[in-house]
Design a protein around this motif. Structure first.
Motif, mmCIF file in Angstrom:
data_model
loop_
_atom_site.group_PDB
_atom_site.id
_atom_site.type_symbol
_atom_site.label_atom_id
_atom_site.label_comp_id
_atom_site.label_asym_id
_atom_site.label_seq_id
_atom_site.Cartn_x
_atom_site.Cartn_y
_atom_site.Cartn_z
ATOM 1 N N ALA A 59 0.809 -1.220 0.000
ATOM 2 C CA ALA A 59 0.000 0.000 0.000
ATOM 3 C C ALA A 59 0.842 1.270 0.000
ATOM 4 O O ALA A 59 0.310 2.367 -0.187
ATOM 5 N N THR A 60 2.139 1.145 0.200
ATOM 6 C CA THR A 60 3.020 2.318 0.216
ATOM 7 C C THR A 60 3.140 2.907 -1.183
ATOM 8 O O THR A 60 3.476 2.203 -2.133
ATOM 9 N N GLY A 146 13.450 -18.513 -9.948
ATOM 10 C CA GLY A 146 13.330 -17.855 -8.653
ATOM 11 C C GLY A 146 11.939 -17.315 -8.414
ATOM 12 O O GLY A 146 11.402 -17.416 -7.306
ATOM 13 N N MET A 147 11.329 -16.746 -9.446
ATOM 14 C CA MET A 147 9.983 -16.200 -9.300
ATOM 15 C C MET A 147 8.965 -17.295 -9.035
ATOM 16 O O MET A 147 8.012 -17.116 -8.272
ATOM 17 N N ALA A 155 2.034 -14.089 0.735
ATOM 18 C CA ALA A 155 1.636 -13.010 -0.168
ATOM 19 C C ALA A 155 2.826 -12.125 -0.522
ATOM 20 O O ALA A 155 3.674 -11.830 0.324
ATOM 21 N N ALA A 156 2.877 -11.716 -1.783
ATOM 22 C CA ALA A 156 4.012 -10.945 -2.284
ATOM 23 C C ALA A 156 4.062 -9.565 -1.641
ATOM 24 O O ALA A 156 3.036 -8.899 -1.470
ATOM 25 N N ASP A 157 5.289 -9.109 -1.284
ATOM 26 C CA ASP A 157 5.442 -7.768 -0.746
ATOM 27 C C ASP A 157 5.564 -6.763 -1.908
ATOM 28 O O ASP A 157 5.414 -7.116 -3.075
ATOM 29 N N GLN A 161 6.041 -7.896 -6.011
ATOM 30 C CA GLN A 161 4.932 -7.708 -6.936
ATOM 31 C C GLN A 161 5.367 -7.136 -8.291
ATOM 32 O O GLN A 161 4.535 -7.016 -9.195
ATOM 33 N N GLN A 162 6.646 -6.803 -8.417
ATOM 34 C CA GLN A 162 7.116 -6.233 -9.682
ATOM 35 C C GLN A 162 7.052 -7.275 -10.801
ATOM 36 O O GLN A 162 7.044 -8.482 -10.559
ATOM 37 N N ALA A 163 7.057 -6.787 -12.033
ATOM 38 C CA ALA A 163 6.925 -7.660 -13.203
ATOM 39 C C ALA A 163 8.249 -8.361 -13.523
ATOM 40 O O ALA A 163 9.313 -8.001 -13.020
#
Length: 212
Positions: A59-60, A146-147, A155-157, A161-163
């Motif tokens: 949310a940041t 790795g992904m 849950a991803a931080d 969450q980056q592509a």
């Protein structure tokens, strides 16, 4: 056992197995009678852990410059409160990420290797960050593998969450750093079993600090 203080960092993209690898090294150090502390970035000190919560919270909503400065604020406190005192009393410091992650994630992942951003990061390191790790263990694993591993965790931080293309740039950053600093940054093949990776790491640490 009284030892000379050492500073080792672990680096890599998401899902390479840093936590398990650090577990293994710490067990080896304990068995060898070497006093150590285990820490992480962002975080490691009480203040830095509060900044970690902000930095990793999905949310940041902050811009890249703010993110960079928060990382360095956390790192400065971490150094002063935890890392430097440990080294001074003769402990080994085993740190999950340090300055190389900032260069790889913010300099390459965010800025695609932009020379001005990299120069900004280098300047911050030069002005505020002492000491740097004596040995950096770069756990090298294909980004996609790795992904996939990381996707099986909680849950991803905010960073996780980056592509895919973001992490491809991060990987390029680590590769570039390893080429620039071959004595400090040691590539560790992170494929195979955790026991195999642990053995590679321990051999590298032994060679680096004459523990054989």
């Amino acid at each position: 056992m009284k030892t000379v203080g050492r500073f080792i960092s672990f680096e890599g993209t998401e899902g390479v197995g840093k936590t398990t690898a650090i577990d293994g090294l710490c067990q080896r150090l304990q068995a060898a009678g070497i006093d150590y502390i285990r820490t992480r970035e962002p975080g490691g000190s009480a203040f830095a852990e509060r900044l970690r919560e902000i930095l990793l919270d999905p949310a940041t909503d902050i811009n890249d410059d703010t993110e960079l400065l928060l990382l360095f604020a956390a790192r400065c406190d971490h150094l002063q409160q935890v890392i430097v005192p440990a080294i001074q009393r003769g402990s080994w410091v085993i740190c999950d990420r340090f300055t190389d992650s900032t260069i790889a994630y913010q300099g390459y992942g965010r800025a695609d290797g932009d020379s001005e951003i990299l120069a900004k990061i280098d300047s911050l390191i030069e002005q505020f960050i002492t000491p740097l790790p004596e040995l950096t263990l770069w756990l090298d694993l294909p980004v996609l593998e790795g992904m996939i591993r990381a996707g099986k965790r909680s849950a991803a931080d905010r960073f996780e969450q980056q592509a895919m293309d973001f992490f491809t740039r991060v990987y390029a950053g680590f590769s570039t750093l390893a080429a620039q600093h071959p004595e400090r940054i040691q590539r560790i093949d992170a494929s195979g079993s955790s026991a195999e990776v642990e053995a590679r790491i321990w051999q590298t640490v032994q060679n680096s600090f004459d523990l054989l």
